[in-house]
Write an enzyme that holds these catalytic residues in place. Sequence first.
Site, short mmCIF file in Angstrom:
data_model
loop_
_atom_site.label_atom_id
_atom_site.label_comp_id
_atom_site.label_asym_id
_atom_site.label_seq_id
_atom_site.Cartn_x
_atom_site.Cartn_y
_atom_site.Cartn_z
N LEU A 25 30.18 30.10 35.25
CA LEU A 25 31.52 30.19 35.68
C LEU A 25 31.96 31.77 36.40
O LEU A 25 32.76 31.79 37.25
CB LEU A 25 32.71 29.61 34.78
CG LEU A 25 32.57 28.36 34.35
CD1 LEU A 25 33.68 28.15 33.14
CD2 LEU A 25 32.99 27.34 35.42
N GLY A 26 31.43 32.78 35.71
CA GLY A 26 31.87 33.86 36.30
C GLY A 26 30.89 34.84 35.48
O GLY A 26 30.19 34.83 34.54
N GLY A 28 31.05 39.48 34.24
CA GLY A 28 31.75 40.66 33.97
C GLY A 28 30.90 41.81 33.54
O GLY A 28 29.86 41.52 33.20
N GLY A 29 31.31 42.84 33.50
CA GLY A 29 31.01 43.97 32.72
C GLY A 29 30.50 43.76 31.22
O GLY A 29 29.59 44.33 30.75
N GLY A 31 30.04 40.51 29.87
CA GLY A 31 29.33 39.56 29.44
C GLY A 31 29.13 38.34 30.44
O GLY A 31 29.77 38.80 31.57
N VAL A 33 30.35 34.30 31.54
CA VAL A 33 30.97 32.96 31.01
C VAL A 33 30.35 31.72 31.63
O VAL A 33 30.14 31.71 32.82
CB VAL A 33 32.44 33.15 31.40
CG1 VAL A 33 33.46 32.02 31.10
CG2 VAL A 33 32.99 34.58 30.97
N LYS A 47 31.48 32.58 26.46
CA LYS A 47 31.30 33.92 26.90
C LYS A 47 30.30 34.45 26.00
O LYS A 47 30.13 34.55 24.85
CB LYS A 47 32.41 34.68 26.83
CG LYS A 47 32.16 36.26 26.97
CD LYS A 47 33.33 36.81 27.64
CE LYS A 47 32.87 38.12 28.29
NZ LYS A 47 33.99 39.16 28.42
N ASP A 141 43.19 42.62 31.37
CA ASP A 141 42.75 42.37 32.85
C ASP A 141 43.72 41.08 33.18
O ASP A 141 42.90 40.03 33.96
CB ASP A 141 41.28 41.79 32.80
CG ASP A 141 40.75 41.79 34.28
OD1 ASP A 141 41.43 42.53 35.22
OD2 ASP A 141 39.49 41.09 34.52
#
Length: 308
Positions: A25-26, A28-29, A31, A33, A47, A141
């Site tokens: 799904l996405g 980030g810094g 981990g 998701v 996550k 965030d």
Amino acid sequence: MQPETVTLGPDDPRRLGGYVLLGRLGEGGQGVVYLGRDADGGLVTVKLLRGGRAAGQRARSRFVKEAAAARQVEGPHTARVLAAKVTGDRPYIVSEYVQGPSLQQVVADRGPLPEERLHKIALRTARALAAIHRAGVVHRDFKPGNVLLAKGGAKVIDFGVARALDSTTITTGPVGTPAYMAPEQIEDEPVGPPADVFAWAAAMVFAATGRPPFGTGPNAAVMRRVASRRPNLGDMEGPLRDLVVRCLDKNPAARPTAPQLIRALREGRPPAVEPRPSGIPRYRWRMMVALAVVITAGFTAGVLFPTG
């Protein structure tokens, strides 16, 4: 209907605990998701901590604290944390999957929100922040992409960079999305609930006008504007504009709390705004005044008690 995902790569796990992973799904810094499916066939988000066992002790320790704190957040306006495994090779957190587009997507596709819908989203997300802060967590965030407009109303998601309140004095550089970061995040100062309130206000400006209050562009340019310039509120008007102005104060102590946001939105009027010198953040103004006092005192001492 299953959401769009990125196909799993060769290094992505296919299963974590009792959850089957369906796609990314996405990322980030901290981990990655994933969209997952539980044993009953329901959809969840999973996550996974980046680096697994190789992740530094500080990252793993923070992940453990975040998982424990996030599980304390309760309420209908946030995505519930369902499970967490914080030991072993692949620490992960499992959260409720929220079906619906993000506030970012809706505004990008259809333009600014009408006033009535904007007010409902503002109130629900303020309630979400109140629940998060009540559990001793700072989201860090909050942004339009982390507000999902589900059938039952807006829900705040992604505690991926959340911090327990007792650890907010430990800073490791700016964390968050530049257009919605508070000045104290950018300047690597202690970050607490007021940073979430600042981000909430910036997100409401985006929802009302179609653009964030400090514009877009390279991250460094956006962060300079956040730290030193006044927000551009476009054609926002009425009580929500007044409330947003208070929330976007450069001084964290001058911003209302999440419960105060809720009361202001219910009553249709913001908390009283203290006057301050135009164009200068209050905490910087105080520093300038203090410096002027020191300089003046030194000059006076030199005149009255010359050393030459």
